[in-house]
Design a protein around this motif. Structure first.
Motif, PDB file in Angstrom:
ATOM      1  N   ALA A  38       0.831  -1.199   0.000  1.00  0.00           N
ATOM      2  CA  ALA A  38       0.000   0.000   0.000  1.00  0.00           C
ATOM      3  C   ALA A  38       0.871   1.256   0.000  1.00  0.00           C
ATOM      4  N   GLU A  39       1.936   1.229   0.790  1.00  0.00           N
ATOM      5  CA  GLU A  39       2.835   2.386   0.855  1.00  0.00           C
ATOM      6  C   GLU A  39       3.508   2.640  -0.493  1.00  0.00           C
ATOM      7  N   LEU A  40       3.762   1.574  -1.248  1.00  0.00           N
ATOM      8  CA  LEU A  40       4.397   1.703  -2.555  1.00  0.00           C
ATOM      9  C   LEU A  40       3.403   2.071  -3.657  1.00  0.00           C
ATOM     10  N   GLY A  41       2.120   1.993  -3.347  1.00  0.00           N
ATOM     11  CA  GLY A  41       1.103   2.326  -4.336  1.00  0.00           C
ATOM     12  C   GLY A  41       0.601   1.140  -5.139  1.00  0.00           C
ATOM     13  N   LEU A  42       0.967  -0.073  -4.727  1.00  0.00           N
ATOM     14  CA  LEU A  42       0.513  -1.260  -5.448  1.00  0.00           C
ATOM     15  C   LEU A  42      -0.931  -1.613  -5.126  1.00  0.00           C
ATOM     16  N   VAL A  43      -1.379  -1.302  -3.915  1.00  0.00           N
ATOM     17  CA  VAL A  43      -2.762  -1.560  -3.534  1.00  0.00           C
ATOM     18  C   VAL A  43      -3.380  -0.276  -2.989  1.00  0.00           C
ATOM     19  N   LYS A  44      -4.676  -0.159  -3.166  1.00  0.00           N
ATOM     20  CA  LYS A  44      -5.398   1.034  -2.709  1.00  0.00           C
ATOM     21  C   LYS A  44      -5.566   1.039  -1.203  1.00  0.00           C
ATOM     22  N   GLU A  45      -5.976  -0.112  -0.647  1.00  0.00           N
ATOM     23  CA  GLU A  45      -6.246  -0.201   0.783  1.00  0.00           C
ATOM     24  C   GLU A  45      -5.852  -1.566   1.320  1.00  0.00           C
ATOM     25  N   VAL A  46      -5.522  -1.594   2.604  1.00  0.00           N
ATOM     26  CA  VAL A  46      -5.306  -2.837   3.337  1.00  0.00           C
ATOM     27  C   VAL A  46      -6.374  -2.918   4.415  1.00  0.00           C
ATOM     28  N   VAL A  47      -7.092  -4.038   4.447  1.00  0.00           N
ATOM     29  CA  VAL A  47      -8.154  -4.212   5.440  1.00  0.00           C
ATOM     30  C   VAL A  47      -8.002  -5.570   6.105  1.00  0.00           C
ATOM     31  N   ASP A  48      -8.635  -5.759   7.258  1.00  0.00           N
ATOM     32  CA  ASP A  48      -8.602  -7.053   7.922  1.00  0.00           C
ATOM     33  C   ASP A  48      -9.171  -8.120   6.987  1.00  0.00           C
ATOM     34  N   ALA A  49      -8.642  -9.319   7.104  1.00  0.00           N
ATOM     35  CA  ALA A  49      -9.005 -10.393   6.173  1.00  0.00           C
ATOM     36  C   ALA A  49     -10.513 -10.631   6.113  1.00  0.00           C
TER      37      ALA A  49
END
Length: 215
Positions: A176-187
């Protein structure tokens, strides 16, 4: 089925890689079913958004090559093996030509060709703790099937070289920090979050506009 297909009443098609016993590693069975599912969603006027995810602990943990012995036997029998048998009739970049938004819900390990497939999607969400890697250099391979084309366009030249030359594993938060994913959420919140995002697009955005924007 190698890839499950379902639709919601709001116009979202959900494709799920369904080989959890082998961490959804990519092979001809998944490729054939995946291409058929994408074609089905693309042709269905009721479908406005496509969501791609995996069953079990992985999104797609790379190519399904079998054991070292199996691969060796295959190479001995065919000095020039047809990689289309593994990858399928289309390479991952075909996802970029789909007229409808394709959203990846990365539920677990996303490695090798699995990472390439995810990066070709339009938007990516990831479950906390999901592992990512482009380990081609650690396998004596090149950056295959378009990842050397798409990765620098998403994260820039320097970061792409870091990830490709080291082949290192990194987690969802760094992705996410690198811009590869928009958001990180709990599984356990991944699919509800992705479906809410997809349904908002399906209900409020013009399919014609989205198709032109993508093109």
């Amino acid at each position: 089925e190698a890839v499950l297909y379902e639709t919601t009443g709001t116009g979202v098609a959900i494709l799920t890689f369904n080989r959890p016993d082998r961490l959804n590693t990519w092979g001809g069975d998944i490729a054939t079913a995946f291409h058929a599912g994408i074609d089905r969603a693309e042709a269905d006027p009721a479908v406005r958004v496509i969501v791609l995810t995996g069953s079990g602990k992985a999104f797609c943990a790379g190519a399904h090559l079998g054991s070292v012995a199996t691969v060796g036997e295959s190479l001995a029998q065919s000095p020039e093996p047809n990689m289309d048998d593994l990858v399928g009739e289309r390479h991952p970049h075909f996802i970029t030509t789909v007229s409808k938004p394709v959203i990846a819900a990365i539920n677990g390990s996303c490695v090798g060709i699995g990472l390439t497939q995810a990066l070709m999607c339009d938007v990516r969400f990831a479950a906390a703790g999901a592992k990512f890697a482009a380990p081609f250099a650690r396998r004596g391979l090149i950056a295959e099937y378009g990842i050397s084309w798409i990765l620098p366009r998403l994260v820039g030249w320097a970061v792409a070289l870091d990830l490709l030359l080291t082949g290192r594993t990194f987690l969802a938060q760094e992705a996410a920090e690198l811009g590869l994913v928009k958001e990180v959420v709990d599984a356990d919140e991944l699919m509800p979050r992705v479906l809410a995002y997809a349904e908002d697009i399906a209900l409020h955005c013009s399919p014609a506009s989205m198709a032109v924007i993508k093109r």
